[in-house]
Write a protein that holds these residues in place. Sequence first.
Motif, PDB file in Angstrom:
ATOM      1  N   ASP A 155      -8.444   2.399  -2.364  1.00  0.00           N
ATOM      2  CA  ASP A 155      -7.384   3.546  -2.444  1.00  0.00           C
ATOM      3  C   ASP A 155      -8.386   4.778  -2.773  1.00  0.00           C
ATOM      4  O   ASP A 155      -8.978   4.633  -3.636  1.00  0.00           O
TER       5      ASP A 155
ATOM      6  N   ARG B  60     -11.454  -2.198   2.017  1.00  0.00           N
ATOM      7  CA  ARG B  60     -10.932  -1.053   1.802  1.00  0.00           C
ATOM      8  C   ARG B  60     -10.466  -0.952   0.351  1.00  0.00           C
ATOM      9  O   ARG B  60     -10.227  -1.595  -0.712  1.00  0.00           O
TER      10      ARG B  60
ATOM     11  N   SER C  15      -7.792  -6.264   4.841  1.00  0.00           N
ATOM     12  CA  SER C  15      -7.896  -5.005   3.993  1.00  0.00           C
ATOM     13  C   SER C  15      -8.819  -5.423   2.891  1.00  0.00           C
ATOM     14  O   SER C  15      -9.188  -4.624   1.877  1.00  0.00           O
TER      15      SER C  15
ATOM     16  N   PHE D  97       0.930  -1.195  -0.141  1.00  0.00           N
ATOM     17  CA  PHE D  97      -0.019   0.154   0.041  1.00  0.00           C
ATOM     18  C   PHE D  97       0.930   1.140  -0.056  1.00  0.00           C
ATOM     19  O   PHE D  97       2.003   1.166   0.349  1.00  0.00           O
TER      20      PHE D  97
ATOM     21  N   GLN E 128      -5.792   4.776   1.957  1.00  0.00           N
ATOM     22  CA  GLN E 128      -6.745   3.652   2.067  1.00  0.00           C
ATOM     23  C   GLN E 128      -7.784   4.031   2.850  1.00  0.00           C
ATOM     24  O   GLN E 128      -7.600   4.561   4.040  1.00  0.00           O
TER      25      GLN E 128
ATOM     26  N   ASN F 167      -4.596  -1.918   7.362  1.00  0.00           N
ATOM     27  CA  ASN F 167      -4.695  -2.336   5.822  1.00  0.00           C
ATOM     28  C   ASN F 167      -4.588  -3.943   6.233  1.00  0.00           C
ATOM     29  O   ASN F 167      -4.396  -4.637   5.448  1.00  0.00           O
TER      30      ASN F 167
END
Length: 163
Positions: A157, A155, A152, A110, A136, A149
Amino acid sequence: MFISAMTICPNCIAVGTPFRFSTSLFFFFFLIVGSNASYAWVWTVTPRVGVEGVYIDNIELSADNERKELITRLTPGVSVTERGGGVEANIDYTLEELIYSRDSYRNDRFHQLSGDVQAELVKDTLFFNANASYRQQIEDSTGRISFDNINSDNRTDVATLNL
């Protein structure tokens, strides 16, 4: 059960992708803030590296299928600050690499970025302000919620830019 430990080394140099990315950011940063030889410019660059071990005794958050997992979180990053010439600018980038000891298919990467710039384009008359971020956030508030995360799957971006 959640066990965590973190070590941060502010004098370490981040290598690999984050360092190459920060070099690109330097160029972008320079284009944004411009160049003015009549003012003194002060750049501060602060690289960092973080390592964290996370033990979870129920990775699936399931009452029926409790599975243990040990996760290594690597977080190299760099902060850049510029002052001078009527400009103040800050940028901070972190790469978050998650390495799962049992389920390597879960390994993930990430990126987090935040930056802002304030510039005085015409003395005491015209100003420019901008900020940007990349991070995120929770995608569906009715689904499984994780505050980082790890786990995740709910989740996404999000990139923002304000001028």
